[in-house]
Design a protein around this motif. Structure first.
Motif, PDB file in Angstrom:
ATOM      1  N   ASP A 134       0.878  -1.163   0.000  1.00  0.00           N
ATOM      2  CA  ASP A 134       0.000   0.000   0.000  1.00  0.00           C
ATOM      3  C   ASP A 134       0.922   1.222   0.000  1.00  0.00           C
ATOM      4  N   THR A 136       0.368   4.364  -0.326  1.00  0.00           N
ATOM      5  CA  THR A 136      -0.159   5.605   0.282  1.00  0.00           C
ATOM      6  C   THR A 136      -1.065   5.170   1.439  1.00  0.00           C
ATOM      7  N   CYS A 137      -0.479   4.668   2.524  1.00  0.00           N
ATOM      8  CA  CYS A 137      -1.321   3.933   3.492  1.00  0.00           C
ATOM      9  C   CYS A 137      -2.239   4.843   4.302  1.00  0.00           C
ATOM     10  N   GLY A 140      -4.859   3.796   6.916  1.00  0.00           N
ATOM     11  CA  GLY A 140      -4.724   2.338   6.968  1.00  0.00           C
ATOM     12  C   GLY A 140      -5.917   1.524   6.467  1.00  0.00           C
ATOM     13  N   LEU A 159       3.231   2.273   3.131  1.00  0.00           N
ATOM     14  CA  LEU A 159       4.183   3.395   3.146  1.00  0.00           C
ATOM     15  C   LEU A 159       3.394   4.692   3.208  1.00  0.00           C
ATOM     16  N   ASP A 160       3.875   5.620   3.994  1.00  0.00           N
ATOM     17  CA  ASP A 160       3.308   6.973   3.930  1.00  0.00           C
ATOM     18  C   ASP A 160       4.388   7.948   4.350  1.00  0.00           C
ATOM     19  N   ILE A 161       4.319   9.142   3.779  1.00  0.00           N
ATOM     20  CA  ILE A 161       5.348  10.141   4.055  1.00  0.00           C
ATOM     21  C   ILE A 161       5.074  10.871   5.374  1.00  0.00           C
ATOM     22  N   ALA A 187       7.902   6.483   4.740  1.00  0.00           N
ATOM     23  CA  ALA A 187       8.799   6.514   3.578  1.00  0.00           C
ATOM     24  C   ALA A 187       8.108   7.234   2.428  1.00  0.00           C
ATOM     25  N   HIS A 189       7.088   7.203  -1.297  1.00  0.00           N
ATOM     26  CA  HIS A 189       6.890   6.094  -2.240  1.00  0.00           C
ATOM     27  C   HIS A 189       7.756   6.219  -3.506  1.00  0.00           C
ATOM     28  N   GLY A 209      -3.797  11.681  -3.421  1.00  0.00           N
ATOM     29  CA  GLY A 209      -4.586  12.734  -2.788  1.00  0.00           C
ATOM     30  C   GLY A 209      -4.038  13.084  -1.418  1.00  0.00           C
ATOM     31  N   PRO A 212      -7.144  12.101   4.766  1.00  0.00           N
ATOM     32  CA  PRO A 212      -8.400  12.584   5.339  1.00  0.00           C
ATOM     33  C   PRO A 212      -8.203  12.958   6.816  1.00  0.00           C
ATOM     34  N   THR A 220      -0.465  14.298  -2.699  1.00  0.00           N
ATOM     35  CA  THR A 220       0.533  13.687  -3.580  1.00  0.00           C
ATOM     36  C   THR A 220       0.720  14.571  -4.820  1.00  0.00           C
TER      37      THR A 220
HETATM   38  C1  SAM Z   1      -5.839   9.609   0.072  1.00  0.00           C
HETATM   39  S1  SAM Z   1      -4.613   9.367   1.305  1.00  0.00           S
HETATM   40  C2  SAM Z   1      -4.534   7.637   1.452  1.00  0.00           C
HETATM   41  C3  SAM Z   1      -5.716   7.023   2.161  1.00  0.00           C
HETATM   42  C4  SAM Z   1      -5.401   5.658   2.704  1.00  0.00           C
HETATM   43  N1  SAM Z   1      -5.090   4.691   1.672  1.00  0.00           N
HETATM   44  C5  SAM Z   1      -6.436   5.122   3.665  1.00  0.00           C
HETATM   45  O1  SAM Z   1      -6.944   4.034   3.450  1.00  0.00           O
HETATM   46  O2  SAM Z   1      -6.723   5.824   4.652  1.00  0.00           O
HETATM   47  C6  SAM Z   1      -3.104   9.730   0.485  1.00  0.00           C
HETATM   48  C7  SAM Z   1      -1.886   9.539   1.347  1.00  0.00           C
HETATM   49  O3  SAM Z   1      -0.720   9.673   0.540  1.00  0.00           O
HETATM   50  C8  SAM Z   1       0.312  10.156   1.394  1.00  0.00           C
HETATM   51  N2  SAM Z   1       1.438  10.668   0.602  1.00  0.00           N
HETATM   52  C9  SAM Z   1       1.566  11.866   0.003  1.00  0.00           C
HETATM   53  N3  SAM Z   1       2.749  11.952  -0.639  1.00  0.00           N
HETATM   54  C10 SAM Z   1       3.398  10.778  -0.405  1.00  0.00           C
HETATM   55  C11 SAM Z   1       4.672  10.256  -0.770  1.00  0.00           C
HETATM   56  N4  SAM Z   1       5.497  10.975  -1.534  1.00  0.00           N
HETATM   57  N5  SAM Z   1       5.003   9.022  -0.368  1.00  0.00           N
HETATM   58  C12 SAM Z   1       4.158   8.295   0.417  1.00  0.00           C
HETATM   59  N6  SAM Z   1       2.936   8.728   0.793  1.00  0.00           N
HETATM   60  C13 SAM Z   1       2.568   9.960   0.386  1.00  0.00           C
HETATM   61  C14 SAM Z   1      -0.398  11.210   2.216  1.00  0.00           C
HETATM   62  O4  SAM Z   1       0.333  11.481   3.390  1.00  0.00           O
HETATM   63  C15 SAM Z   1      -1.747  10.556   2.478  1.00  0.00           C
HETATM   64  O5  SAM Z   1      -1.793   9.909   3.714  1.00  0.00           O
END
Ligand code: SAM
Length: 295
Positions: A134, A136-137, A140, A159-161, A187, A189, A209, A212, A220
């Motif tokens: 995943d 963009t976790c 979760g 992974l999430d930043i 991290a 992605h 995106g 939330p 992103t």
């Molecule tokens: C729409 S949310 C994801 C929702 C998630 N999949 C869930 O089930 O709750 C997008 C996520 O991408 C993360 N994000 C943004 N840029 C990123 C990067 N360069 N690497 C990893 N994650 C990133 C954001 O921090 C955000 O948590």
């Protein structure tokens, strides 16, 4: 007015009370993914005052009849005379075809979300025991979904930043008892290649995106999304699937959606099958589900 729910064997019993007086009853029995509502009644002296409508709506709500993500099917075995039939119609029950006697049926298919559509397809394509990522976790939700698909013999990496997203995802995995299958790490992605070997993953999921509930200005962007997609295609094994949900409008604008769709459309057809699944009767800014199947 108050509705009380009790369990009796496999059935749910519903009672409608006005102050302390019981004025309505219904039994709900689940059979072959349908909910049969049996013996629905309002005491005669309380009929024609809106109590039936209130009660039926509550019973439907408590048995999944207004679920936002799941299909439901309810049957009313004998809707009674004119008032009962009008009530059934009000909530979408239809009589048997040809005006025959029998149960009235209410089938409800909720509006399909982009994420639900992606998950339905992944459920079909992925096998238990796989290695899923995943990318963009966030909070979760997708990580939990992937862990359930992977099962105890599989492995999921999120992974999430943003650190608060990683914490939230790990907390959710723990709450769901899935921490032995999945874990989340902080991290970027774009550096996916640091976390998995080439041709090792069965699936990489991107839900682009913003997080939330957090700062919506942190979303992103193509500068990391494009290298991340490229890295994801490298770590996917042949037969693997990449999914991406793209958002546009609002603070995001449409820069990322344009850049990612252009990138996907240019992938060589002999190596990848690319699907971009637009909701044709929704606004241009509706979330856009995309898939890449690696040959
Ligand atoms: C729409 S949310 C994801 C929702 C998630 N999949 C869930 O089930 O709750 C997008 C996520 O991408 C993360 N994000 C943004 N840029 C990123 C990067 N360069 N690497 C990893 N994650 C990133 C954001 O921090 C955000 O948590």
């Amino acid at each position: 007015m108050q509705v009380e729910m009790r369990r009796e064997g496999g059935d749910l019993l519903f009672y409608l009370y006005k102050e302390k007086q019981r004025v309505g009853f219904c039994r709900a029995r689940e059979e072959e993914e349908r909910i049969n509502l049996v013996g629905f009644e309002i005491s005669p002296q309380w009929q024609s005052r809106g109590y039936g409508s209130f009660f039926l709506k509550k019973v439907l709500a408590l048995t999944g009849g207004f679920d936002r993500d799941k299909e439901s099917c309810h049957r009313i075995v004998s809707p009674g005379q004119e008032a009962g039939r009008a009530l059934c119609r009000k909530y979408g029950f239809l009589p048997p075809a040809g005006g025959e006697e029998g149960a009235w049926v209410r089938l409800r298919r909720p509006e399909l979300s982009a994420v639900a559509f992606i998950q339905q397809n992944l459920s079909r394509w992925l096998k238990p025991g796989g290695f899923f990522i995943d990318a963009t976790c966030g909070n979760g939700h997708d990580t939990v979904f992937l862990c359930r698909l992977a099962g105890p013999s599989g492995r999921v990496l999120g992974l999430d930043i943003q650190p608060q997203a990683v914490e939230a995802a790990n907390r959710r995995l723990h709450q769901e008892g899935l921490e032995k299958i999945g874990r989340a790490v902080q991290a970027d992605h774009a550096r996916l290649a640091d976390w998995a070997l080439p041709a090792s993953a069965d699936c990489v999921v991107f839900n682009f995106g913003y997080l939330p509930g957090a700062d919506h200005r942190l979303f992103t962007r193509p500068a990391s999304s494009l290298p991340a997609l490229e890295a994801a295609l490298e770590i996917l094994r042949p037969g693997g699937v990449l999914s991406a949900c793209l958002y546009s409008g609002g603070v995001n604008g449409d820069e990322e959606k344009k850049a990612v769709t252009a990138y996907l459309e240019a992938l060589p057809p002999e190596r990848y099958t690319v699907l971009i699944c637009r909701f044709a009767n929704r606004p241009e800014t509706a979330p856009l589900p995309c898939f890449v199947l690696k040959h």
